[in-house]
Design an enzyme around this catalytic site. Structure first.
Site, PDB file in Angstrom:
ATOM      1  N   GLU A 123     -25.380 -17.427-103.030  1.00  0.00           N
ATOM      2  CA  GLU A 123     -24.724 -16.605-104.061  1.00  0.00           C
ATOM      3  C   GLU A 123     -24.959 -17.162-105.458  1.00  0.00           C
ATOM      4  OE1 GLU A 123     -23.531 -13.747-103.633  1.00  0.00           O
ATOM      5  OE2 GLU A 123     -22.980 -13.618-101.513  1.00  0.00           O
ATOM      6  N   ARG A 127     -27.079 -15.075-108.250  1.00  0.00           N
ATOM      7  CA  ARG A 127     -26.303 -14.571-109.395  1.00  0.00           C
ATOM      8  C   ARG A 127     -26.481 -15.455-110.633  1.00  0.00           C
ATOM      9  NH1 ARG A 127     -20.975 -11.521-106.946  1.00  0.00           N
ATOM     10  NH2 ARG A 127     -21.581 -11.655-104.773  1.00  0.00           N
ATOM     11  N   ASP A 250     -31.472  -8.758 -94.859  1.00  0.00           N
ATOM     12  CA  ASP A 250     -32.070  -7.877 -95.880  1.00  0.00           C
ATOM     13  C   ASP A 250     -33.031  -8.530 -96.892  1.00  0.00           C
ATOM     14  OD1 ASP A 250     -29.846  -9.187 -96.948  1.00  0.00           O
ATOM     15  OD2 ASP A 250     -28.759  -7.393 -97.526  1.00  0.00           O
ATOM     16  N   GLU A 366     -27.054  -0.887-103.848  1.00  0.00           N
ATOM     17  CA  GLU A 366     -28.340  -0.679-103.154  1.00  0.00           C
ATOM     18  C   GLU A 366     -28.835   0.760-103.190  1.00  0.00           C
ATOM     19  OE1 GLU A 366     -25.930  -2.671-102.204  1.00  0.00           O
ATOM     20  OE2 GLU A 366     -26.860  -4.635-101.873  1.00  0.00           O
ATOM     21  N   THR A 450     -32.890 -10.245-106.119  1.00  0.00           N
ATOM     22  CA  THR A 450     -32.043  -9.382-105.292  1.00  0.00           C
ATOM     23  C   THR A 450     -30.719  -9.044-105.971  1.00  0.00           C
ATOM     24  OG1 THR A 450     -31.313  -9.013-103.019  1.00  0.00           O
ATOM     25  CG2 THR A 450     -30.824 -11.181-103.971  1.00  0.00           C
TER      26      THR A 450
HETATM   27  C1  DMJ Z   1     -25.707  -8.547-104.072  1.00  0.00           C
HETATM   28  O1  DMJ Z   1     -25.109  -9.762-104.281  1.00  0.00           O
HETATM   29  C2  DMJ Z   1     -27.159  -8.697-103.751  1.00  0.00           C
HETATM   30  O2  DMJ Z   1     -27.793  -7.486-103.970  1.00  0.00           O
HETATM   31  C3  DMJ Z   1     -27.396  -9.155-102.344  1.00  0.00           C
HETATM   32  O3  DMJ Z   1     -28.764  -9.209-102.018  1.00  0.00           O
HETATM   33  C4  DMJ Z   1     -26.723  -8.249-101.362  1.00  0.00           C
HETATM   34  N1  DMJ Z   1     -25.414  -7.873-101.719  1.00  0.00           N
HETATM   35  C5  DMJ Z   1     -24.938  -7.777-103.048  1.00  0.00           C
HETATM   36  C6  DMJ Z   1     -24.688  -6.372-103.521  1.00  0.00           C
HETATM   37  O4  DMJ Z   1     -24.298  -5.483-102.570  1.00  0.00           O
END
Ligand code: DMJ
Length: 459
Positions: A123, A127, A250, A366, A450
């Protein structure tokens, strides 16, 4: 009877004028559509500011805002400025200069990693490290790169396992790592950020450690070529063998392809090329003529679940980015169907029975991300129309006095006291980019991590 030269000329002139008329009408339509898109982009900005100003008012300097109680929340008891760092590049892209300036000043003044806390490596990487790096690239402010490097240093001990796969948590001060049972998303979604940090600082250990974690995950795929739901970083063995493209796996796939795009890393491209046919063989599921992606056991390939959800909805974007527009379009249609069932998508749906299995909506991005990618690659107006519908629903059900709130249940639309930083980093950003002029961000020159932080190959 053969046509005279004059006759031929008349036919040619008629054809030409009908072609010119068609071109003219299409371009009128395009102008009208673009003008409408600018109007929606302006609305997105207003709503983003509503969320942002509430964060400023009630939670400034903290990790996140709780929008119903209007109180701040810190993930680990002390703030790592999750929301400001995650949202900064959205502020910059929306040209909210004064808000962006204040936020950058806050980060430079207050963000410290000198803290005796265990943080989640994944995380914090997607982030904070991703956010610092993209904001550095957008502003050129070296202090952001310096913070990214300090953070990278503090996270490196997470990789000190016998396999090179990272532990889930690492202590920022002591470097101790804990929690060996993790998943492919957490072991394989680190290379865009660590790799960019490596290229920008010239320190190869960042690239090498994150690359090794990605490769070690891939190496443990089953003979069928699938990866599982959870893995132990000390033994390197799978602890759950369910396979899917949903949360927990994912972005491992996402980074295989994107690390090829950003770094030109051929090994990543090859790992992606070996993985995608297997995903399409065992996880793709055509039901009632619709394309979905479900779950299967990684060793037998036998279907284990017919579930798909808000997190899976990133997959059309990845399919489109890797060139498979046909599957991308079909899967996106299924995601939109899932959204429209209740007017907002659930966390998990059984696509065979159309029953909601987990009913929360966490303000996830998403489905918007995929809408944006599909519009980018096809210029098909249906994706902007879908995007506008998603946005209207999003505002209708999630807007609250104190910002934007997740839904506890998409059936009742009851809100819950949560506004994750990704709502500002990703959901609003993708909505905005879908409608903003293309010059806002040159899609072909960047790769989104992501968490929707655009990274540029400047090296
Ligand atoms: C985000 O923190 C990122 O996109 C992660 O890859 C998956 N989930 C959350 C958003 O849904």
């Amino acid at each position: 009877m053969p046509l005279t030269t004059k006759g031929k000329f008349v036919i040619f002139a008629l054809r030409l004028s009908s072609v010119l008329l068609a071109v003219f009408l299409t371009s009128c339509n395009r102008v009208r559509e673009d003008a409408h898109a600018r109007h929606v982009a302006a609305r997105v900005k207003v709503e983003f500011l509503h969320a942002w100003h509430n964060y400023e008012r009630y939670a400034w300097g903290h990790d996140a805002l709780r929008p119903l109680s209007k109180t701040p929340h810190d993930w680990y008891g002390q703030s790592l400025l999750m929301t400001p760092v995650d949202a900064l590049d959205t502020l910059i892209l929306m040209k909210l200069d004064s808000e962006a300036g204040e936020t950058k000043a806050l980060i430079v003044k207050d963000l410290s990693f000198d803290r005796d806390i265990y943080v989640k490596n994944f995380e914090v990487t997607i982030r904070l490290l991703g956010g610092l790096l993209s904001s550095y690239q957008l502003t050129g402010d070296q202090r952001l790169l310096r913070l990214a490097e300090i953070l990278g240093n503090r996270l490196l001990p997470a990789f000190n396992s016998p396999t090179g796969l990272p532990y889930v948590y690492v202590n920022l001060l002591t470097g101790q790592a804990r929690d060996p049972v993790t998943n492919p998303a957490e072991t394989g979604t680190l290379l865009l950020e660590f790799g960019t940090l490596s290229k920008l600082t010239g320190r190869h250990e960042f690239y090498d450690k994150a690359k090794r974690a990605l490769v070690e995950t891939y190496k443990r795929r089953s003979p069928l070529g699938l990866v599982g739901r959870s893995i132990n970083v000390e033994t390197g063995t799978w602890t759950e063998t369910d396979s899917h493209v949903s949360g927990g796996i994912d972005s491992y796939y996402e980074y295989l392809w994107k690390c090829w795009l950003l770094f030109g890393d051929e090994e990543c491209r090859d790992m992606w090329n070996a993985s995608i046919p297997v995903i399409n063989k065992y996880l793709a599921d055509v039901t009632h003529g619709e394309l979905w992606y479900g779950h299967a056991d990684m060793y037998t390939g036998v279907r284990t679940e017919t579930s798909y959800g808000a997190l899976d909805a990133f997959f059309p974007a990845l399919l489109a980015l890797s060139g498979d527009l046909q599957r991308a379009r079909r899967l996106q249609a299924s995601s939109v169907k899932m959204w429209n069932l209740q007017g907002v998508e659930p966390e998990i749906l059984d696509y065979k029975t159309m029953r909601v299995i987990a009913g929360a909506y966490h303000l996830r991005p998403e489905i918007v991300e995929s809408t944006y990618y599909l519009y980018h690659f096809t210029s098909d107006g249906q994706y902007r129309r879908t995007g506008e519908k998603l946005f209207n629903d999003f505002v209708k059900y999630c807007r609250t006095d104190g910002g934007y709130a997740a839904l506890a249940d998409v059936t009742t639309k009851q809100q819950r006291d949560e506004m994750e930083s990704f709502a500002l980093a990703e959901t609003f950003k993708y909505f905005y980019l879908l409608f903003a002029p293309p010059r806002t961000l040159d899609f072909d020159k960047i790769v989104f991590n992501t968490e929707a932080h655009p990274l540029r190959r400047t090296w």
